[in-house]
Scaffold this motif. Sequence first.
Motif, PDB file in Angstrom:
ATOM      1  N   HIS A   1       0.832  -1.208   0.000  1.00 39.00           N
ATOM      2  CA  HIS A   1       0.000   0.000   0.000  1.00 39.00           C
ATOM      3  C   HIS A   1       0.868   1.262   0.000  1.00 39.00           C
ATOM      4  N   LEU A   2       1.891   1.285   0.848  1.00 39.61           N
ATOM      5  CA  LEU A   2       2.756   2.463   0.932  1.00 39.61           C
ATOM      6  C   LEU A   2       3.530   2.678  -0.362  1.00 39.61           C
ATOM      7  N   TYR A   3       3.940   1.583  -1.005  1.00 34.50           N
ATOM      8  CA  TYR A   3       4.638   1.697  -2.285  1.00 34.50           C
ATOM      9  C   TYR A   3       3.735   2.344  -3.326  1.00 34.50           C
ATOM     10  N   GLU A   4       2.488   1.918  -3.353  1.00 34.33           N
ATOM     11  CA  GLU A   4       1.534   2.453  -4.333  1.00 34.33           C
ATOM     12  C   GLU A   4       1.178   3.912  -4.057  1.00 34.33           C
ATOM     13  N   THR A   5       1.187   4.320  -2.790  1.00 33.04           N
ATOM     14  CA  THR A   5       0.763   5.672  -2.439  1.00 33.04           C
ATOM     15  C   THR A   5       1.917   6.651  -2.220  1.00 33.04           C
ATOM     16  N   HIS A   6       3.112   6.137  -1.826  1.00 34.02           N
ATOM     17  CA  HIS A   6       4.219   7.033  -1.480  1.00 34.02           C
ATOM     18  C   HIS A   6       5.536   6.701  -2.175  1.00 34.02           C
ATOM     19  N   GLY A   7       5.594   5.633  -2.940  1.00 34.72           N
ATOM     20  CA  GLY A   7       6.826   5.266  -3.625  1.00 34.72           C
ATOM     21  C   GLY A   7       7.739   4.397  -2.774  1.00 34.72           C
ATOM     22  N   HIS A   8       8.902   4.077  -3.332  1.00 36.09           N
ATOM     23  CA  HIS A   8       9.783   3.106  -2.670  1.00 36.09           C
ATOM     24  C   HIS A   8      10.592   3.681  -1.510  1.00 36.09           C
ATOM     25  N   GLY A   9      10.761   4.986  -1.427  1.00 34.41           N
ATOM     26  CA  GLY A   9      11.563   5.582  -0.355  1.00 34.41           C
ATOM     27  C   GLY A   9      11.078   5.217   1.031  1.00 34.41           C
ATOM     28  N   VAL A  10       9.773   5.327   1.257  1.00 29.99           N
ATOM     29  CA  VAL A  10       9.218   5.004   2.568  1.00 29.99           C
ATOM     30  C   VAL A  10       9.362   3.512   2.870  1.00 29.99           C
ATOM     31  N   ILE A  11       9.371   2.681   1.828  1.00 25.62           N
ATOM     32  CA  ILE A  11       9.555   1.237   2.028  1.00 25.62           C
ATOM     33  C   ILE A  11      10.927   0.960   2.632  1.00 25.62           C
ATOM     34  N   TYR A  12      11.949   1.575   2.056  1.00 27.20           N
ATOM     35  CA  TYR A  12      13.311   1.387   2.567  1.00 27.20           C
ATOM     36  C   TYR A  12      13.442   1.924   3.990  1.00 27.20           C
ATOM     37  N   ASP A  13      12.884   3.102   4.244  1.00 24.42           N
ATOM     38  CA  ASP A  13      12.963   3.688   5.590  1.00 24.42           C
ATOM     39  C   ASP A  13      12.293   2.794   6.627  1.00 24.42           C
ATOM     40  N   LEU A  14      11.097   2.309   6.306  1.00 24.82           N
ATOM     41  CA  LEU A  14      10.365   1.466   7.241  1.00 24.82           C
ATOM     42  C   LEU A  14      11.052   0.111   7.413  1.00 24.82           C
ATOM     43  N   ALA A  15      11.512  -0.469   6.320  1.00 25.80           N
ATOM     44  CA  ALA A  15      12.212  -1.762   6.401  1.00 25.80           C
ATOM     45  C   ALA A  15      13.469  -1.648   7.258  1.00 25.80           C
ATOM     46  N   ASN A  16      14.189  -0.545   7.135  1.00 23.62           N
ATOM     47  CA  ASN A  16      15.382  -0.336   7.957  1.00 23.62           C
ATOM     48  C   ASN A  16      15.018  -0.247   9.434  1.00 23.62           C
ATOM     49  N   LYS A  17      13.971   0.506   9.752  1.00 27.17           N
ATOM     50  CA  LYS A  17      13.533   0.653  11.145  1.00 27.17           C
ATOM     51  C   LYS A  17      13.058  -0.673  11.734  1.00 27.17           C
ATOM     52  N   LEU A  18      12.445  -1.515  10.884  1.00 27.19           N
ATOM     53  CA  LEU A  18      11.921  -2.800  11.357  1.00 27.19           C
ATOM     54  C   LEU A  18      12.978  -3.895  11.341  1.00 27.19           C
ATOM     55  N   GLY A  19      14.168  -3.608  10.801  1.00 25.96           N
ATOM     56  CA  GLY A  19      15.275  -4.557  10.837  1.00 25.96           C
ATOM     57  C   GLY A  19      15.265  -5.619   9.754  1.00 25.96           C
ATOM     58  N   TYR A  20      14.625  -5.353   8.616  1.00 24.79           N
ATOM     59  CA  TYR A  20      14.616  -6.322   7.528  1.00 24.79           C
ATOM     60  C   TYR A  20      15.980  -6.385   6.853  1.00 24.79           C
ATOM     61  N   GLU A  21      16.365  -7.572   6.416  1.00 28.96           N
ATOM     62  CA  GLU A  21      17.630  -7.758   5.716  1.00 28.96           C
ATOM     63  C   GLU A  21      17.454  -7.465   4.236  1.00 28.96           C
ATOM     64  N   TYR A  22      18.571  -7.177   3.575  1.00 22.89           N
ATOM     65  CA  TYR A  22      18.560  -6.861   2.152  1.00 22.89           C
ATOM     66  C   TYR A  22      19.191  -7.989   1.353  1.00 22.89           C
ATOM     67  N   ASP A  23      18.646  -8.242   0.179  1.00 25.88           N
ATOM     68  CA  ASP A  23      19.185  -9.196  -0.781  1.00 25.88           C
ATOM     69  C   ASP A  23      19.004  -8.608  -2.166  1.00 25.88           C
ATOM     70  N   TYR A  24      19.741  -9.153  -3.135  1.00 25.58           N
ATOM     71  CA  TYR A  24      19.630  -8.652  -4.498  1.00 25.58           C
ATOM     72  C   TYR A  24      18.340  -9.140  -5.139  1.00 25.58           C
ATOM     73  N   CYS A  25      17.624  -8.229  -5.795  1.00 25.88           N
ATOM     74  CA  CYS A  25      16.387  -8.549  -6.508  1.00 25.88           C
ATOM     75  C   CYS A  25      16.632  -8.288  -7.987  1.00 25.88           C
ATOM     76  N   LYS A  26      16.484  -9.322  -8.802  1.00 25.04           N
ATOM     77  CA  LYS A  26      16.697  -9.161 -10.244  1.00 25.04           C
ATOM     78  C   LYS A  26      15.719  -8.178 -10.886  1.00 25.04           C
ATOM     79  N   PRO A  27      14.387  -8.290 -10.631  1.00 18.45           N
ATOM     80  CA  PRO A  27      13.471  -7.337 -11.268  1.00 18.45           C
ATOM     81  C   PRO A  27      13.740  -5.876 -10.865  1.00 18.45           C
ATOM     82  N   CYS A  28      14.117  -5.643  -9.617  1.00 14.31           N
ATOM     83  CA  CYS A  28      14.396  -4.281  -9.157  1.00 14.31           C
ATOM     84  C   CYS A  28      15.808  -3.823  -9.549  1.00 14.31           C
ATOM     85  N   GLU A  29      16.665  -4.799  -9.883  1.00 15.02           N
ATOM     86  CA  GLU A  29      18.070  -4.542 -10.202  1.00 15.02           C
ATOM     87  C   GLU A  29      18.758  -3.766  -9.083  1.00 15.02           C
TER      88      GLU A  29
END
Length: 104
Positions: free
Chosen positions: A46-74
Motif C-alpha cells: 500500500h505504501l509503495y503504491e501511495t508514497h513510492g519506494h523511499g518510505v519502504i526502505y525507511d520502514l524496512a530499515n527501522k523494522l530490521g529487515y535484511e537486504y538481498d539482491y532482486c533481479k526485477p528491481c536490479e
Amino acid sequence: MLDRYIIPSHLHECGIDCSGSLSFNEMVDYCLEYLSDYQVCELFQHLYETHGHGVIYDLANKLGYEYDYCKPCEANTPSVSFRISDDEECIVCGTPREEEVSHA
C-alpha cells in the motif's frame, strides 16, 4: 507538519483506533506491536503504491529487515521470509527470491 501515512482499513482489525493515519514513528510502533509479517507486507505494498519506494526502505530499515539482491528491481532490496513457507520475497516488488545457482 509531519507526514502522515494512511493505514488501509483492513489492517485496523487489531482493535486500535489509529484514525486511519499515523506518523512514521507511530507506524513503526504499530507494525512491531500489532501486525504480522504478512500484514506488514500488505502495508508495504500500500505504501509503495501511495508514497513510492523511499518510505519502504525507511520502514524496512527501522523494522530490521535484511537486504538481498532482486533481479526485477536490479538492486539490493529488503526481503521478508514468511514463517508458513520460509520463501523469501522482495518487499519492494513482491517477487519471490530465486536461489543462487552455482555453476562450479
